[in-house]
Design a protein around this motif. Sequence first.
Motif, PDB file in Angstrom:
ATOM      1  N   UNK A  89       1.051  -0.857   0.132  1.00  0.00           N
ATOM      2  CA  UNK A  89      -0.424  -0.256   0.073  1.00  0.00           C
ATOM      3  C   UNK A  89       0.767   0.548  -0.113  1.00  0.00           C
ATOM      4  N   UNK A  90       2.002   0.570   0.617  1.00  0.00           N
ATOM      5  CA  UNK A  90       2.178   2.787   0.721  1.00  0.00           C
ATOM      6  C   UNK A  90       3.666   2.592  -1.171  1.00  0.00           C
ATOM      7  N   UNK A  91       3.823   0.987  -1.431  1.00  0.00           N
ATOM      8  CA  UNK A  91       3.866   1.625  -3.327  1.00  0.00           C
ATOM      9  C   UNK A  91       2.714   2.203  -3.584  1.00  0.00           C
ATOM     10  N   UNK A  92       1.724   2.259  -3.059  1.00  0.00           N
ATOM     11  CA  UNK A  92       0.365   2.240  -4.181  1.00  0.00           C
ATOM     12  C   UNK A  92       1.319   4.555  -4.132  1.00  0.00           C
ATOM     13  N   UNK A  93       0.972   4.098  -2.307  1.00  0.00           N
ATOM     14  CA  UNK A  93       1.245   5.739  -2.313  1.00  0.00           C
ATOM     15  C   UNK A  93       2.553   6.556  -2.364  1.00  0.00           C
ATOM     16  N   UNK A  94       3.891   5.610  -2.879  1.00  0.00           N
ATOM     17  CA  UNK A  94       5.023   6.451  -3.365  1.00  0.00           C
ATOM     18  C   UNK A  94       4.328   6.496  -5.239  1.00  0.00           C
ATOM     19  N   UNK A  95       3.584   5.712  -5.801  1.00  0.00           N
ATOM     20  CA  UNK A  95       2.778   6.012  -6.676  1.00  0.00           C
ATOM     21  C   UNK A  95       2.915   7.071  -6.789  1.00  0.00           C
ATOM     22  N   UNK A  96       1.706   7.311  -6.012  1.00  0.00           N
ATOM     23  CA  UNK A  96       0.590   8.885  -5.940  1.00  0.00           C
ATOM     24  C   UNK A  96       2.536  10.094  -6.087  1.00  0.00           C
ATOM     25  N   UNK A  97       2.918   9.942  -4.858  1.00  0.00           N
ATOM     26  CA  UNK A  97       3.836  10.747  -4.786  1.00  0.00           C
ATOM     27  C   UNK A  97       4.714  11.216  -6.131  1.00  0.00           C
ATOM     28  N   UNK A  98       4.942  10.319  -6.418  1.00  0.00           N
ATOM     29  CA  UNK A  98       6.177   9.609  -8.358  1.00  0.00           C
ATOM     30  C   UNK A  98       5.635  10.761  -8.928  1.00  0.00           C
ATOM     31  N   UNK A  99       4.147  10.309  -9.578  1.00  0.00           N
ATOM     32  CA  UNK A  99       3.135  10.821 -10.010  1.00  0.00           C
ATOM     33  C   UNK A  99       3.323  12.183 -10.468  1.00  0.00           C
ATOM     34  N   UNK A 100       2.814  13.160  -8.839  1.00  0.00           N
ATOM     35  CA  UNK A 100       2.724  14.308  -9.276  1.00  0.00           C
ATOM     36  C   UNK A 100       4.475  14.862  -9.143  1.00  0.00           C
ATOM     37  N   UNK A 101       5.570  14.166  -9.213  1.00  0.00           N
ATOM     38  CA  UNK A 101       6.661  14.811  -9.100  1.00  0.00           C
ATOM     39  C   UNK A 101       7.191  14.703 -10.759  1.00  0.00           C
ATOM     40  N   UNK A 102       6.418  13.341 -11.127  1.00  0.00           N
ATOM     41  CA  UNK A 102       6.633  13.728 -12.982  1.00  0.00           C
ATOM     42  C   UNK A 102       5.610  14.749 -13.692  1.00  0.00           C
TER      43      UNK A 102
END
Length: 154
Positions: A89-102
């Motif tokens: 689930x933190x992986x999903x949270x990380x994807x949210x962060x990476x999407x914002x950064x990207x």
Amino acid sequence: MQLISTLYRRFAHLIHELAKFGTVGAVAYVTQVAATNLFWYGLGLPELAGQALGTVCATVVAFLGNRFWTFRHRSHGRLLLSYALFFGLNGVGLLIQLACLWFTVTVLGLDGPLARNLAGNVVGVGLGTLFRFWSYRRWVFRAPRQAASEAERG
């Protein structure tokens, strides 16, 4: 005044749980920001790699704090399963962060320390945190009653 008192009594457990989650999250957030900036500017890693590694460091801190303090009163029966779910689930949270950064770096073309930190460490972490609190309560650190009834059904 009585309405506030009644609402507090009704939601006191959730309020305290949320306060502990916030405290653990604050410690994990400081870990995240410090580690991410160390990876970016101390070690020269690319933005996505630095963000990912900083998040992994923060995830370890968050798991330990949430497991042994925030949600210690909830089901802890299957440690390995809880651990796997937490990191997934933190992986999903990380994807949210990476999407914002990207989106900020690639689409908006804003690439500097302030833009990276606002996108990944403020907006991304904020959106990811909302998802994490909901998902931890729902799947990782379930209430004992909920865990027992699901075990009986399944």
